[in-house]
Design an enzyme around this catalytic site. Structure first.
Site, short mmCIF file in Angstrom:
data_model
loop_
_atom_site.label_atom_id
_atom_site.label_comp_id
_atom_site.label_asym_id
_atom_site.label_seq_id
_atom_site.Cartn_x
_atom_site.Cartn_y
_atom_site.Cartn_z
N PHE A 253 36.20 46.00 28.80
CA PHE A 253 36.58 45.97 30.22
C PHE A 253 34.91 46.37 31.01
CE2 PHE A 253 40.03 44.86 32.79
CZ PHE A 253 40.89 44.31 31.41
N LEU A 254 33.81 45.88 30.36
CA LEU A 254 32.70 46.12 30.65
C LEU A 254 31.82 45.02 30.92
CD1 LEU A 254 31.00 49.64 29.33
CD2 LEU A 254 31.93 49.33 31.73
N CYS A 264 47.50 41.17 39.92
CA CYS A 264 47.69 42.33 40.00
C CYS A 264 46.39 43.39 40.43
CB CYS A 264 47.94 42.71 38.24
SG CYS A 264 49.34 42.03 37.53
C1 UDX Z 1 46.00 43.48 34.32
C2 UDX Z 1 46.02 44.62 33.53
O1 UDX Z 1 45.16 44.40 32.45
C3 UDX Z 1 47.46 44.82 32.85
O2 UDX Z 1 47.54 45.80 31.90
C4 UDX Z 1 48.47 44.93 34.18
O3 UDX Z 1 49.59 44.89 33.50
C5 UDX Z 1 48.23 43.47 34.86
O4 UDX Z 1 47.19 43.44 35.35
P1 UDX Z 1 45.83 40.74 33.98
O5 UDX Z 1 45.83 40.67 35.66
O6 UDX Z 1 46.46 39.76 33.27
O7 UDX Z 1 46.10 42.28 33.77
O8 UDX Z 1 44.32 40.53 33.68
P2 UDX Z 1 43.09 41.34 33.03
O9 UDX Z 1 42.78 40.95 31.65
O10 UDX Z 1 43.21 42.71 33.34
O11 UDX Z 1 41.83 40.94 33.78
C6 UDX Z 1 41.85 41.19 35.07
C7 UDX Z 1 40.53 40.73 36.02
O12 UDX Z 1 39.47 41.24 35.73
C8 UDX Z 1 40.31 39.06 35.47
O13 UDX Z 1 39.99 38.34 36.59
C9 UDX Z 1 39.05 39.04 34.42
O14 UDX Z 1 38.21 38.07 34.59
C10 UDX Z 1 38.41 40.41 35.27
N1 UDX Z 1 37.51 41.04 34.14
C11 UDX Z 1 38.17 41.90 32.88
C12 UDX Z 1 36.11 41.18 34.39
O15 UDX Z 1 35.64 40.72 35.25
N2 UDX Z 1 35.27 41.87 33.21
C13 UDX Z 1 35.98 42.65 32.31
O16 UDX Z 1 35.09 43.28 31.46
C14 UDX Z 1 37.27 42.39 32.12
#
Ligand code: UDX
Length: 437
Positions: A253-254, A264
Site C-alpha cells: 500500500f505504498l 469503500c
Molecule cells: C478496501 C480494503 O482494502 C478492504 O480491506 C475493505 O474491506 C474494502 O476496501 P478494495 O476497495 O477492494 O478494498 O480495494 P484496495 O485493494 O484496498 O484498493 C483501494 C484503492 O487504492 C484502489 O483504487 C487501488 O488502486 C488504490 N491503491 C492501493 C493505490 O493507489 N496504491 C496502493 O499502494 C494500493
C-alpha cells in the site's frame, strides 16, 4: 448450519457462496430480481475472479439457493446483513437506508434463538441501535457486528481465508452465547489458524473504519511524497522501496499513482469524518480531510501532466485511457480515478477512448459520453498519448515497440508507476510516471 445472507452485491454474493463452500446450507436474499436470477443460474452479476466457478461448484451440492423473498430467511440460525452503505447524496455521511430496510424486513421471520450478524461497513453506534430494534421484536435474538475486510479482486480467498475475524457482541464478553455459534460458522478458517477477536459493538464497527482510514492514509502519504519527489526531481518508487524495508512501515500500500477509488475507501473515510462530527470528536479525524484532498489532487495532476505531455493543449488530442475499473481484477467503476480522469480530459476538449478488459459495460453506464473500445490495438490506434490508469496485467506487459507503430505519437503517462521507464524510452517513447523524474 442454515444461514441466510441478506444483500447479494459484491460482499453478499461472495459471502453466500463462501458460506456454502464452508459446508453450510445458505439462502442468499436480495430485492433485485435480475441479480437473483443471475446468481441462481450460477452467473456472477459482476466480475470477481473465481466467483463463478465457486457458484457452480456449490450449487451442484444443493447447499446454495437465492431468493427475492425475505420469508426464505425463516429457519436460518444465523442471518448475515451484507447490504451496501453508500455515501448519502450531497453529504459525507453513510446512507443506512438499505441496512435499516434489511433488518426491518427480516424482523417478522426471526425465531427466538437466531443471531443477526452485521457485515456491512456502518457508522459506529449502528449496531447498538439495530440491536435494540431486533430485541423489541424478539428478545431472544442477539446481534453481532462482524466486519468484512475482503478486497475486490481477491474476495473469494479473503472470505475463505480471512486474516482475522472480529466478533462485536453487546457486552464485549468472551462468554457471549453467540460466540460458539459463530465459531461453528467459521469452523474451517478458525481451524486453519485465523485469529479471532471478541470486542464490544462500537469497537468492532470502528475496527473496520479505522482499517480503511489507515490504508487510505498510507496511500495518500506516498502520493504526497510523490508530489515532493516531482518538485525535487526524486523518484517516489525507489523512495517507497527504501522506506518499505523498515518493517514498521512495510512496502504494501505504498504505490504512488492516481490515488484510491472504489466503493469503500473514499466513502468510508468521509462517513467516518461525518460520524466523528456527530460524536463531537471531529478534531480527531481532520487529517482525513487532507488524506481525501491529496487523493483528489492526483486526478487533477494527471490531467495537467497529460496537457504537458501533449505540448500544452488537450484540444482535439486523441487520448487513449487504458483502464476504467478502480483497480485491476474488478469491473467496479465506483469512484474510479481512471474514469474520473478520462471524463475530465474529455471535458477539456480531448477525444478520449477508454479501454478495459472487464469494466467497459459499467463504465459506459456511468459515463456514456466517453468512447469505449475493448480491443487494445484498436483503442490505441492513432493516439496522441496513452494513459495507463488501471494496472491490469495485460497493460503492464504491453510491448512498446509493437505499440509504437499504432499510435500517432509515442507518449505514455504511467499513472500507476508499473512500466519499465527505461524500456519505453529506449523504444522511442516520451515516458512520464507520477513522482518520478
Ligand atoms: C478496501 C480494503 O482494502 C478492504 O480491506 C475493505 O474491506 C474494502 O476496501 P478494495 O476497495 O477492494 O478494498 O480495494 P484496495 O485493494 O484496498 O484498493 C483501494 C484503492 O487504492 C484502489 O483504487 C487501488 O488502486 C488504490 N491503491 C492501493 C493505490 O493507489 N496504491 C496502493 O499502494 C494500493
Amino acid at each position: 448450519m442454515r444461514v441466510s445472507v441478506i444483500g447479494c452485491g459484491y460482499l453478499g454474493a461472495v459471502h453466500a457462496a463462501c458460506m456454502a463452500k464452508l459446508g453450510h446450507e445458505v439462502v442468499g436474499i436480495d430485492v433485485d430480481a435480475e441479480k437473483i436470477a443471475e446468481l441462481s443460474a450460477a452467473r456472477a452479476p459482476f466480475y470477481e475472479p473465481g466467483l463463478e466457478e465457486l457458484l457452480r461448484e456449490v450449487q451442484d451440492t444443493g447447499r446454495l439457493m437465492f431468493s427475492t423473498d425475505m420469508s426464505d430467511a425463516h429457519g436460518s440460525a444465523v442471518h448475515f446483513i451484507c447490504v451496501g452503505t453508500p455515501q448519502k447524496k450531497g453529504e459525507n455521511g453513510a446512507d443506512l437506508s438499505f441496512v435499516d430496510a434489511a433488518v426491518s424486513g427480516l424482523l417478522p421471520f426471526l425465531s427466538p434463538q437466531d443471531i443477526v450478524v452485521g457485515k456491512s461497513t456502518v457508522p459506529v453506534g449502528t449496531a447498538a441501535r439495530l440491536s435494540a430494534i431486533v430485541k423489541t421484536q424478539e428478545p431472544g435474538v442477539d446481534l453481532v457486528w462482524n466486519p468484512e475486510f475482503l478486497r475486490e479482486g481477491h474476495a473469494v480467498s479473503d472470505t475463505l481465508h480471512p486474516d482475522r475475524l472480529v466478533y462485536g457482541v453487546a457486552d464485549g464478553s468472551e462468554d457471549h452465547r453467540t460466540i460458539p455459534v459463530l465459531d461453528a460458522v467459521y469452523g474451517k478458517p478458525l481451524a486453519a489458524g485465523t485469529p479471532r477477536l471478541v470486542t464490544d459493538h462500537p469497537t468492532a464497527e470502528l475496527v473496520k473504519t479505522a482499517a480503511n482510514s489507515f490504508l487510505a492514509t498510507k496511500i495518500s502519504f506516498i502520493n504526497a511524497m510523490a508530489e515532493l519527489c516531482e518538485a525535487a526531481g526524486a523518484d517516489v518508487t525507489r523512495l517507497a522501496d527504501a522506506i518499505g524495508m523498515d518493517d514498521r512501515i512495510g512496502r504494501k500500500f505504498l504505490n504512488a499513482g492516481i490515488g484510491f477509488g472504489g466503493g469503500c475507501l473514499p466513502k468510508d473515510i468521509r462517513a467516518f469524518m461525518a460520524r466523528a462530527g456527530e460524536l463531537g470528536a471531529d478534531q480527531a479525524l481532520t487529517f482525513l480531510r487532507e488524506v481525501d484532498a491529496i487523493n483528489m489532487r492526483r486526478r487533477t495532476r494527471v490531467v495537467e501532466l497529460t496537457r504537458e505531455l501533449c505540448e500544452g493543449s488537450l484540444l482535439g488530442k486523441r487520448i487513449t485511457v487504458l483502464g476504467a475499473a478502480f483497480k485491476p481484477e474488478s469491473d467496479d467503476v465506483r469512484d474510479s480515478p481512471a474514469l474520473s480522469i478520462a471524463a475530465q480530459l474529455q471535458l477539456q476538449g480531448a477525444v478520449v477512448t477508454v479501454s478495459d478488459p472487464k469494466a467497459i459495460k459499467n463504465a459506459a453506464t456511468r459515463f456514456p459520453e466517453l468512447h469505449y473500445q475493448a480491443d487494445v490495438e484498436l483503442a490505441v490506434d492513432r493516439a496522441d498519448a496513452l494513459l495507463l490508469l488501471t494496472e491490469w496485467e495485460e497493460y503492464r506487459e504491453l510491448d512498446p515497440y509493437a505499440l509504437g507503430d499504432s499510435v500517432a505519437t509515442r507518449r505514455i503517462l504511467d499513472g500507476r508507476n508499473v512500466l519499465d521507464a527505461a524500456k519505453w524510452r529506449a523504444a522511442g517513447w516520451t515516458y512520464r510516471g507520477l513522482g518520478r523524474p
